[in-house]
Design a protein around this motif. Structure first.
Motif, PDB file in Angstrom:
ATOM      1  N   LYS A 111       0.834  -1.194   0.000  1.00  0.00           N
ATOM      2  CA  LYS A 111       0.000   0.000   0.000  1.00  0.00           C
ATOM      3  C   LYS A 111       0.877   1.255   0.000  1.00  0.00           C
ATOM      4  O   LYS A 111       1.852   1.353   0.752  1.00  0.00           O
ATOM      5  N   PHE A 112       0.527   2.213  -0.863  1.00  0.00           N
ATOM      6  CA  PHE A 112       1.195   3.514  -0.826  1.00  0.00           C
ATOM      7  C   PHE A 112       0.527   4.370   0.235  1.00  0.00           C
ATOM      8  O   PHE A 112      -0.696   4.553   0.220  1.00  0.00           O
ATOM      9  N   ASP A 113       1.334   4.894   1.154  1.00  0.00           N
ATOM     10  CA  ASP A 113       0.796   5.747   2.208  1.00  0.00           C
ATOM     11  C   ASP A 113       1.903   6.646   2.743  1.00  0.00           C
ATOM     12  O   ASP A 113       3.017   6.686   2.197  1.00  0.00           O
ATOM     13  N   ALA A 114       1.577   7.377   3.796  1.00  0.00           N
ATOM     14  CA  ALA A 114       2.534   8.332   4.348  1.00  0.00           C
ATOM     15  C   ALA A 114       3.790   7.637   4.866  1.00  0.00           C
ATOM     16  O   ALA A 114       4.900   8.178   4.783  1.00  0.00           O
ATOM     17  N   THR A 115       3.637   6.426   5.380  1.00  0.00           N
ATOM     18  CA  THR A 115       4.799   5.672   5.864  1.00  0.00           C
ATOM     19  C   THR A 115       5.747   5.353   4.709  1.00  0.00           C
ATOM     20  O   THR A 115       6.981   5.389   4.870  1.00  0.00           O
ATOM     21  N   ALA A 116       5.199   5.073   3.539  1.00  0.00           N
ATOM     22  CA  ALA A 116       6.033   4.785   2.371  1.00  0.00           C
ATOM     23  C   ALA A 116       6.802   6.026   1.927  1.00  0.00           C
ATOM     24  O   ALA A 116       7.992   5.942   1.583  1.00  0.00           O
ATOM     25  N   VAL A 117       6.151   7.169   1.928  1.00  0.00           N
ATOM     26  CA  VAL A 117       6.834   8.410   1.530  1.00  0.00           C
ATOM     27  C   VAL A 117       7.953   8.733   2.514  1.00  0.00           C
ATOM     28  O   VAL A 117       9.062   9.120   2.120  1.00  0.00           O
ATOM     29  N   LYS A 118       7.665   8.578   3.795  1.00  0.00           N
ATOM     30  CA  LYS A 118       8.699   8.800   4.815  1.00  0.00           C
ATOM     31  C   LYS A 118       9.884   7.871   4.599  1.00  0.00           C
ATOM     32  O   LYS A 118      11.056   8.287   4.693  1.00  0.00           O
ATOM     33  N   ALA A 119       9.613   6.611   4.267  1.00  0.00           N
ATOM     34  CA  ALA A 119      10.689   5.645   4.032  1.00  0.00           C
ATOM     35  C   ALA A 119      11.562   6.074   2.858  1.00  0.00           C
ATOM     36  O   ALA A 119      12.796   5.916   2.885  1.00  0.00           O
ATOM     37  N   ASN A 120      10.933   6.628   1.810  1.00  0.00           N
ATOM     38  CA  ASN A 120      11.703   7.086   0.655  1.00  0.00           C
ATOM     39  C   ASN A 120      12.589   8.272   1.016  1.00  0.00           C
ATOM     40  O   ASN A 120      13.762   8.334   0.619  1.00  0.00           O
ATOM     41  N   ILE A 175       9.470   4.557  -4.345  1.00  0.00           N
ATOM     42  CA  ILE A 175       9.848   3.142  -4.391  1.00  0.00           C
ATOM     43  C   ILE A 175       9.140   2.388  -3.270  1.00  0.00           C
ATOM     44  O   ILE A 175       9.009   2.903  -2.150  1.00  0.00           O
ATOM     45  N   SER A 176       8.711   1.181  -3.550  1.00  0.00           N
ATOM     46  CA  SER A 176       8.056   0.364  -2.528  1.00  0.00           C
ATOM     47  C   SER A 176       8.986   0.157  -1.330  1.00  0.00           C
ATOM     48  O   SER A 176      10.166  -0.183  -1.498  1.00  0.00           O
TER      49      SER A 176
END
Length: 541
Positions: A111-120, A175-176
């Motif tokens: 799932k794309f979410d705020a946690t994914a953006v933070k990880a990037n 990126i995932s």
């Protein structure tokens, strides 16, 4: 002139059946059902498929097949929502709050979410991941905080007028998180480094091709796109054909349907073929220029730098190499940028008498048996070492033409080496060069200037140092006032081009697309001037 190339281009050329350059185009490549397939020949093989490590303007079109960013640029150059539905900026310009889409998934099902953006964003802070971007483009980044699955708060250390530009660039490709943790070679990218884009990279054969299949779930294109929903094409194959004649031959013989990077020698052929279309656009960012290494002789002497620029008749060179299709550059900033200073035009260059007078004044008064100038028994020799993956637009031929001119008109021994990436980097690290050639395709030229001009800039190969220029760069980067930025960048251009002559602007890079008439939806990115991804491309009306 030393030109060092690998066997790749020869092998590719041998594997193709190429028609004569004057032949008319034949029947198109058959398309598959349900949206069709497209074969697109490109000039440059990417050195990485990871958007965080993007470095080649020519490879930009591949990035946004596979990856999406938080924001995009509309046709007017303004920022528009993409994976972020909206954003707010605090009055002090230090806090960005993004509201994200809740219907986006990565190709691996994550799932794309705020946690994914933070990880990037946090990935850039990992030591040795991409220290250049961390130190320059993200120098103002402090932290990213997850407020909710669809809300992300980003805090900066100082105002950064280029932050949204960064988020809209290939570096901002999402990126995932699974790929960030588990990819076999994260920096190089590949089929296991996945995004949310309209296509999925499912095959890559080094030196030959990259194959993408349609992402059937795609439903989150930016409003600037020509359509919504999945891509029109079912699949697209990019073939890496570095030799211009091979690309054109592949198009006219029907082996491919689209090519980018049309050489000037073939433009008339393409335009005269009723079965083909042709379009071109100037790139954004910086002009293609030679940067003088001011830390070494002879370019530690400003008179020699000026003399080199005067010795070359750029108009004649460009007319010969590009047959009237190239736009001459006069500044480090390209003409398509809103920050270009047109007052620099026709203020220098092409005066052989002035070049020779300057060299005489600098003490290069003797000549050797080959006609080159000497001083204290040493020949006036300057070298450039170019990395083959970044050589485009017949720049090798361009260098040969300049090489001949500066010898004939001023007695300068200009040596050109085109080598592999590792050898080039070794020479740069050892400071074993006198000229560094470069162009940058950043949508906002300020991002490029921040890499090139500060004393500690990642690609400051001129070793130029000027506290005032650095102050202007910081002020421009922090400002959101276009008029203020234009004034500051004008001062910078005057100083580096006119006052100190640390750069020799030559031409403004452009991209060209030639295609069969039944291929529709091709175009150029409004921010970069490079070809768009294949998302809007379709076959037929």
């Amino acid at each position: 002139m030393k030109l060092t190339r690998g066997p790749l281009s020869l092998m590719i050329a041998a594997s193709l059946v190429v028609t004569a350059c004057g032949a008319q185009s034949e029947a198109p490549v058959p398309e598959s059902a349900a949206g069709g397939s497209l074969t697109w020949a490109v000039e440059t093989q990417p050195v990485t498929f990871n958007p965080h490590h993007w470095a080649q303007n020519k490879a930009r079109l591949l990035v946004f097949n596979q990856f999406d960013a938080l924001v995009a640029r509309g046709e007017d150059g303004e920022f528009v929502p993409w994976l972020a539905k909206s954003w707010k900026v605090s009055d002090d310009q230090l806090t960005y709050t993004f509201e994200l889409r809740d219907d986006v998934t990565f190709h691996d099902g994550e799932k794309f979410d705020a946690t994914a953006v933070k990880a990037n964003l946090d990935q850039f802070l990992v030591p040795d991941y991409n220290p250049v971007v961390a130190a320059i483009q993200l120098r103002a980044f402090d932290k990213a905080e997850v407020v909710s699955p669809t809300t992300l708060k980003i805090t900066l250390k100082e105002p950064d007028g280029l932050f949204l530009d960064f988020l809209s660039s290939p570096y901002g490709g999402q990126i995932s998180p699974k790929s960030l943790k588990a990819a076999k070679n994260l920096k190089a990218g590949g089929t296991d480094v996945v995004g949310t884009g309209p296509f999925i990279l499912d095959r890559y054969v080094q030196g030959q091709e990259a194959h993408y299949k349609r992402n059937p779930a795609y439903a989150w294109a930016p409003s600037s796109a020509a359509h919504q929903g999945p891509a029109h094409l079912q699949e697209v194959t990019y073939r890496f054909l570095p030799e211009a004649a091979v690309r054109v031959g592949a198009l006219t013989s029907g082996q491919v349907q689209v090519i980018e990077g049309v050489p000037a020698t073939e433009v008339a052929l393409i335009k005269s073929d009723p079965g083909l279309s042709f379009q071109t656009a100037l790139n954004s960012g910086t002009a293609f220029s030679y940067y003088f290494n001011t830390s070494r002789e002879p370019f530690d002497d400003e008179r020699v730098r000026q003399a080199f620029r005067e010795a070359a008749d750029v108009d004649t060179v460009l007319a010969s190499v590009y047959q009237g299709t190239a736009t001459r550059a006069w500044s480090i900033v390209g003409q398509s940028s809103p920050f270009y200073d047109a007052s620099l035009e026709k203020t220098y260059g092409g005066d052989a008498a002035k070049a020779n007078a300057l060299l005489d004044e600098a003490g290069w008064t003797s000549r050797d048996a080959q006609g080159y100038r000497t001083k204290d028994g040493k020949r006036l020799t300057v070298r450039t070492v170019a990395s083959a993956p970044f050589v485009r637009d017949r720049r090798d031929i361009l260098a040969q033409a300049i090489q001949a001119q500066v010898k004939q008109r001023a007695g300068i021994d200009f040596q050109v080496q085109i080598v592999d990436q590792g050898t080039a980097q070794k020479a740069l690290t050892a400071n074993e060069y006198e000229l560094f050639e470069n162009s940058r395709g950043d949508s906002d030229v300020g991002a490029a200037l921040n890499l090139i001009l500060p004393e500690k800039g990642a690609i400051n190969r001129s070793h130029f140092k000027d506290a005032e220029v650095e102050k202007w760069l910081r002020k421009a980067a922090a400002s959101s006032d276009a008029a203020e930025r234009k004034g500051l960048y004008a001062k910078i251009q005057q100083k580096v081009v006119t006052e100190h002559a640390i750069v020799f602007p030559i031409y403004v890079p452009a991209d060209q697309i030639a295609a069969r008439k039944d291929v529709q939806g091709l175009g150029f990115d409004p921010g970069s001037g490079t070809p768009k991804s294949a998302y809007d491309v379709r076959i037929g009306t």
